[in-house]
Write a protein that holds these residues in place. Structure first.
Motif, PDB file in Angstrom:
ATOM      1  N   ASP A  32       1.061  -1.373  -0.033  1.00 29.17           N
ATOM      2  CA  ASP A  32      -0.231  -0.176  -0.245  1.00 29.17           C
ATOM      3  C   ASP A  32       1.185   0.920  -0.480  1.00 29.17           C
ATOM      4  OD1 ASP A  32      -2.822  -1.591   0.834  1.00 29.17           O
ATOM      5  OD2 ASP A  32      -1.433  -2.150   2.081  1.00 29.17           O
ATOM      6  N   VAL A  33       2.133   0.560   0.948  1.00 32.01           N
ATOM      7  CA  VAL A  33       3.006   1.787   0.785  1.00 32.01           C
ATOM      8  C   VAL A  33       4.605   1.742   0.696  1.00 32.01           C
ATOM      9  CG1 VAL A  33       4.010   3.983   2.314  1.00 32.01           C
ATOM     10  CG2 VAL A  33       1.381   3.835   1.965  1.00 32.01           C
ATOM     11  N   VAL A  34       4.432   2.376  -0.269  1.00 30.44           N
ATOM     12  CA  VAL A  34       6.224   2.293   0.049  1.00 30.44           C
ATOM     13  C   VAL A  34       7.410   3.499  -0.279  1.00 30.44           C
ATOM     14  CG1 VAL A  34       8.554   1.831  -2.200  1.00 30.44           C
ATOM     15  CG2 VAL A  34       6.181   0.202  -2.386  1.00 30.44           C
ATOM     16  N   ILE A  35       8.247   3.697   1.192  1.00 31.12           N
ATOM     17  CA  ILE A  35       9.283   4.806   1.396  1.00 31.12           C
ATOM     18  C   ILE A  35      10.657   4.462   0.636  1.00 31.12           C
ATOM     19  CG2 ILE A  35       9.826   5.904   3.135  1.00 31.12           C
ATOM     20  CD1 ILE A  35       7.568   4.514   4.830  1.00 31.12           C
ATOM     21  N   ALA A  36      11.145   5.745   0.056  1.00 31.54           N
ATOM     22  CA  ALA A  36      12.689   5.984  -0.433  1.00 31.54           C
ATOM     23  C   ALA A  36      12.652   7.386   0.119  1.00 31.54           C
ATOM     24  CB  ALA A  36      12.865   5.501  -1.406  1.00 31.54           C
ATOM     25  N   ASN A  37      13.564   7.462   1.953  1.00 31.28           N
ATOM     26  CA  ASN A  37      13.894   8.531   1.630  1.00 31.28           C
ATOM     27  C   ASN A  37      15.309   8.787   1.861  1.00 31.28           C
ATOM     28  OD1 ASN A  37      11.378   9.640   2.855  1.00 31.28           O
ATOM     29  ND2 ASN A  37      12.002   8.416   4.865  1.00 31.28           N
ATOM     30  N   HIS A  38      15.898   9.992   0.959  1.00 31.88           N
ATOM     31  CA  HIS A  38      17.146   9.834   1.037  1.00 31.88           C
ATOM     32  C   HIS A  38      18.288   8.647   0.581  1.00 31.88           C
ATOM     33  CE1 HIS A  38      16.080  13.835   3.351  1.00 31.88           C
ATOM     34  NE2 HIS A  38      17.228  14.268   2.959  1.00 31.88           N
ATOM     35  N   MET A  39      17.180   8.338  -0.597  1.00 35.64           N
ATOM     36  CA  MET A  39      18.485   6.865  -1.477  1.00 35.64           C
ATOM     37  C   MET A  39      17.976   7.082  -2.515  1.00 35.64           C
ATOM     38  SD  MET A  39      16.091   4.501  -1.989  1.00 35.64           S
ATOM     39  CE  MET A  39      17.167   3.119  -2.099  1.00 35.64           C
ATOM     40  N   LEU A  40      17.531   7.384  -2.973  1.00 39.84           N
ATOM     41  CA  LEU A  40      17.255   7.116  -4.636  1.00 39.84           C
ATOM     42  C   LEU A  40      18.120   7.856  -5.683  1.00 39.84           C
ATOM     43  CD1 LEU A  40      13.769   7.729  -5.582  1.00 39.84           C
ATOM     44  CD2 LEU A  40      15.044   5.638  -6.056  1.00 39.84           C
ATOM     45  N   TYR A  41      18.855   8.869  -5.246  1.00 37.04           N
ATOM     46  CA  TYR A  41      19.740   9.963  -5.574  1.00 37.04           C
ATOM     47  C   TYR A  41      21.401   8.617  -5.704  1.00 37.04           C
ATOM     48  CZ  TYR A  41      20.272  11.784  -0.728  1.00 37.04           C
ATOM     49  OH  TYR A  41      20.447  11.846   0.933  1.00 37.04           O
ATOM     50  N   HIS A  42      21.763   7.865  -5.365  1.00 35.91           N
ATOM     51  CA  HIS A  42      22.554   7.112  -5.228  1.00 35.91           C
ATOM     52  C   HIS A  42      22.013   6.202  -5.992  1.00 35.91           C
ATOM     53  CE1 HIS A  42      24.620   8.564  -1.801  1.00 35.91           C
ATOM     54  NE2 HIS A  42      24.006   8.442  -0.808  1.00 35.91           N
ATOM     55  N   VAL A  43      20.468   5.516  -6.493  1.00 38.17           N
ATOM     56  CA  VAL A  43      20.405   4.436  -7.400  1.00 38.17           C
ATOM     57  C   VAL A  43      21.355   4.209  -8.664  1.00 38.17           C
ATOM     58  CG1 VAL A  43      18.393   2.804  -7.963  1.00 38.17           C
ATOM     59  CG2 VAL A  43      18.928   3.741  -5.337  1.00 38.17           C
ATOM     60  N   PRO A  44      22.005   3.717  -9.002  1.00 40.34           N
ATOM     61  CA  PRO A  44      22.414   4.133 -10.863  1.00 40.34           C
ATOM     62  C   PRO A  44      21.127   4.689 -11.287  1.00 40.34           C
ATOM     63  CG  PRO A  44      24.054   2.206  -9.523  1.00 40.34           C
ATOM     64  CD  PRO A  44      22.702   2.978  -8.680  1.00 40.34           C
ATOM     65  N   ASN A  45      20.424   2.850 -11.691  1.00 43.13           N
ATOM     66  CA  ASN A  45      19.846   2.872 -12.724  1.00 43.13           C
ATOM     67  C   ASN A  45      18.172   2.634 -12.491  1.00 43.13           C
ATOM     68  OD1 ASN A  45      17.016   2.251 -14.370  1.00 43.13           O
ATOM     69  ND2 ASN A  45      18.195   0.468 -15.579  1.00 43.13           N
ATOM     70  N   ARG A  46      17.818   5.089 -11.995  1.00 45.80           N
ATOM     71  CA  ARG A  46      17.438   5.043 -11.329  1.00 45.80           C
ATOM     72  C   ARG A  46      15.649   5.429 -11.652  1.00 45.80           C
ATOM     73  NH1 ARG A  46      20.269   8.241  -9.037  1.00 45.80           N
ATOM     74  NH2 ARG A  46      19.447   9.889 -11.768  1.00 45.80           N
ATOM     75  N   GLN A  47      15.665   4.783 -12.817  1.00 44.17           N
ATOM     76  CA  GLN A  47      13.933   4.713 -13.903  1.00 44.17           C
ATOM     77  C   GLN A  47      13.668   3.017 -13.514  1.00 44.17           C
ATOM     78  OE1 GLN A  47      13.084   8.702 -14.788  1.00 44.17           O
ATOM     79  NE2 GLN A  47      11.918   6.655 -14.415  1.00 44.17           N
TER      80      GLN A  47
END
Ligand SMILES: C[S@@+](CC[C@H](N)C(=O)[O-])C[C@H]1O[C@@H](n2cnc3c(N)ncnc32)[C@H](O)[C@@H]1O
Length: 269
Positions: free
Chosen positions: A122-137
């Motif tokens: 129902d909920v996904v949370i990603a705090n201060h982390m997506l900027y680290h992910v190489p294949n963000r899309q």
């Protein structure tokens, strides 16, 4: 200046996030000197809207700060999975969460490949982390895939001006080969366009805050902990020079002022 790539998974996993020690130094600066007395984690928690018995997944949970800071408010009916790609981080989270009555599932997950069926959460949370992910899309598509049709995704990040006075302490002494690209990767100014490829609704909430730092050493510790190669790049004379500059500012103005730009993207549809 030595330049680590913020998207280099080996560096992030084996050095920066091998355990929570570097992250804790940065969090300590915010906890002691932020001007907003209402904490970021409490503010983020306020925005999470879902029903009882919700299934919740956090990606890149670090040491579990979102949950330790809201320990009294977690509905007993929530089924919560905390995940990170670093086993060391998850060990710190497990340690920190031991005192909480709520049970948590703990899983090693790389955000680019989430090992759960479609429409699980129902909920996904990603705090201060997506900027680290190489294949963000790919990560954002994975998040959309594991969310139920009416599920919500929450992601905090920073803006371009975030902590600029601290970066300038280093940059004016040792100009970086390339600019620090965390906010360019996925930040206030750059995140919405990426999220809109997978979500039809994206709302931005701004957390109003700054730092007024009244001691020099926490700033030096913060700079050492940053994934910018600070301690490698500067000579001991330059570090002393930074110390003197910060000391002088605190003596003259009572504190060293630092701009903060923090936001929460809320996505659905
Ligand atoms: C800046 S910390 C934020 C931790 C926590 N969310 C918080 O707000 O305190 C970034 C976290 O993301 C994790 N991380 C980085 N890349 C990841 C990836 N591709 N998949 C899952 N976690 C990742 C790191 O191990 C680290 O714990």
């Amino acid at each position: 200046m030595a330049k680590f790539s913020d998207g280099d998974p080996a560096y992030l996993l084996n050095q920066q996030y091998r355990d929570s020690s570097q992250l804790s130094k940065r969090i300590a600066l915010h906890e002691h000197f932020s001007t907003n007395p209402y904490g970021l984690h409490q503010w983020v928690f306020d925005h999470i809207s879902t029903q009882p018995s919700a299934h919740i997944l956090e990606l890149g949970c670090g040491a579990g700060a979102l949950w330790t800071h809201n320990a009294e408010r977690i509905p007993t009916s929530w089924d919560i999975t905390l995940s990170d790609f670093s086993e060391g981080m998850l060990a710190s989270a497990q340690q920190a969460l031991i005192a909480l009555p709520h049970p948590f599932h703990i899983e090693v997950i790389n955000a680019q490949s989430i090992p759960h069926p479609d429409k699980s959460f129902d909920v996904v949370i990603a705090n201060h982390m997506l900027y680290h992910v190489p294949n963000r899309q790919q990560a954002i598509q994975e998040i959309r895939r594991v969310l139920k049709d009416d599920g919500h995704f929450y992601a905090t990040t920073i803006g371009r001006a975030h902590m600029q006075q601290l970066d300038e302490l280093v940059i004016k002494r040792v100009p970086p080969a390339e600019p620090d690209d965390i906010a360019e990767n996925f930040g206030l100014e750059t995140g919405e366009a990426q999220l809109r490829k997978s979500f039809s609704h994206v709302t931005i909430h701004i957390y109003d805050d700054a730092l007024k730092v009244t001691e020099t050493e926490p700033i030096i510790q913060y700079l050492h902990s940053k994934p910018l190669g600070f301690s490698d790049a500067l000579t001991s004379e330059q570090i002393e020079d930074i110390r003197a500059e910060v000391n002088a500012e605190i003596e003259q103005h009572g504190s060293f002022y630092v701009t903060k730009v923090t936001c929460l993207f809320e996505c659905w549809g």
